[in-house]
Motif scaffolding. Structure first.
Motif, PDB file in Angstrom:
ATOM      1  N   LYS A   1      66.482 -30.265  90.609  1.00 12.62           N
ATOM      2  CA  LYS A   1      66.477 -31.486  89.799  1.00 12.62           C
ATOM      3  C   LYS A   1      65.675 -31.222  88.531  1.00 12.62           C
ATOM      4  O   LYS A   1      64.657 -30.552  88.562  1.00 12.62           O
ATOM      5  N   GLN A   2      66.168 -31.757  87.416  1.00  9.25           N
ATOM      6  CA  GLN A   2      65.460 -31.658  86.150  1.00  9.25           C
ATOM      7  C   GLN A   2      65.955 -32.767  85.236  1.00  9.25           C
ATOM      8  O   GLN A   2      66.881 -33.500  85.587  1.00  9.25           O
ATOM      9  N   THR A   3      65.345 -32.874  84.079  1.00 10.61           N
ATOM     10  CA  THR A   3      65.768 -33.874  83.107  1.00 10.61           C
ATOM     11  C   THR A   3      66.011 -33.196  81.768  1.00 10.61           C
ATOM     12  O   THR A   3      65.144 -32.468  81.273  1.00 10.61           O
ATOM     13  N   ILE A   4      67.186 -33.425  81.220  1.00  7.88           N
ATOM     14  CA  ILE A   4      67.452 -32.978  79.860  1.00  7.88           C
ATOM     15  C   ILE A   4      66.717 -33.964  78.954  1.00  7.88           C
ATOM     16  O   ILE A   4      66.972 -35.173  79.024  1.00  7.88           O
ATOM     17  N   PRO A   5      65.773 -33.473  78.140  1.00  7.68           N
ATOM     18  CA  PRO A   5      64.995 -34.407  77.321  1.00  7.68           C
ATOM     19  C   PRO A   5      65.849 -35.108  76.277  1.00  7.68           C
ATOM     20  O   PRO A   5      66.830 -34.546  75.777  1.00  7.68           O
ATOM     21  N   GLY A   6      65.473 -36.315  75.977  1.00  9.09           N
ATOM     22  CA  GLY A   6      66.152 -37.050  74.929  1.00  9.09           C
ATOM     23  C   GLY A   6      65.696 -36.561  73.563  1.00  9.09           C
ATOM     24  O   GLY A   6      64.829 -35.700  73.445  1.00  9.09           O
ATOM     25  N   GLY A   7      66.288 -37.111  72.535  1.00  7.17           N
ATOM     26  CA  GLY A   7      65.901 -36.749  71.177  1.00  7.17           C
ATOM     27  C   GLY A   7      67.081 -36.784  70.239  1.00  7.17           C
ATOM     28  O   GLY A   7      68.125 -37.367  70.544  1.00  7.17           O
ATOM     29  N   LEU A   8      66.923 -36.121  69.093  1.00  6.03           N
ATOM     30  CA  LEU A   8      67.959 -36.074  68.083  1.00  6.03           C
ATOM     31  C   LEU A   8      68.879 -34.885  68.356  1.00  6.03           C
ATOM     32  O   LEU A   8      68.406 -33.757  68.527  1.00  6.03           O
ATOM     33  N   PHE A   9      70.177 -35.146  68.394  1.00  7.84           N
ATOM     34  CA  PHE A   9      71.174 -34.124  68.718  1.00  7.84           C
ATOM     35  C   PHE A   9      72.315 -34.129  67.714  1.00  7.84           C
ATOM     36  O   PHE A   9      72.724 -35.182  67.222  1.00  7.84           O
TER      37      PHE A   9
END
Length: 155
Positions: free
Chosen positions: A87-95
């Protein structure tokens, strides 16, 4: 085929780490992930391949990627001795997001087209998340995908 720039929320995922040439390791990883999803009747959404290495800088046998599905952060992983899930989280942000169709498994061309389009914009890639999101299963011989790359505005 279009590129856009969006602010995206983080995405909790669970998946399998694969190593080796992307064209070989990614399909094998998705086969194993599909069997795991089916075996545990997971309502899988957001099928993604998260890339950790740049193929122009890392030897093919050492390339790493995670094939994964969206999976609530608070959900408990089913026990399964056949597959090690992470399990992991793809970090949010500007893409930068590039929507395209891939035929004949020519994913490398899609990535080349994406980075060419990005180079002509007011943004540049930064260290962060780099992944594909699959919008269909490719059974027709064509995959509809979105490519995501963390970005920052040029100075």
């Amino acid at each position: 085929m279009s590129i856009k720039f969006v602010s995206k929320a983080s995405l909790p995922i669970t998946g399998i780490r694969v190593t080796g040439p992307y064209a070989e390791s990614i399909p094998l990883g998705f086969d194993a992930l599909s069997r795991w999803v089916e075996r545990h009747a997971i309502d899988a959404k957001d099928w993604v391949a998260l890339y950790w290495d740049d193929p122009s800088q890392v030897a093919p046998q050492a390339l790493r990627a995670d094939v994964a599905v969206g999976f609530p952060a608070e959900a408990v992983l089913p026990e399964d001795s056949a597959v090690t899930m992470v399990k992991q989280t793809i970090p949010g942000g500007l893409f930068a997001v590039y929507h395209t169709k891939v035929t004949k498994d020519n994913f490398s061309q899609a990535w080349e087209d994406f980075y060419t389009a990005l180079a002509g914009s007011e943004y540049h890639p930064v260290k962060g998340a780099c992944f594909e999101r699959y919008l269909d299963d490719g059974r027709s011989g064509t995959y509809e995908i979105e490519i995501y790359q963390s970005i920052a505005k040029n100075d």
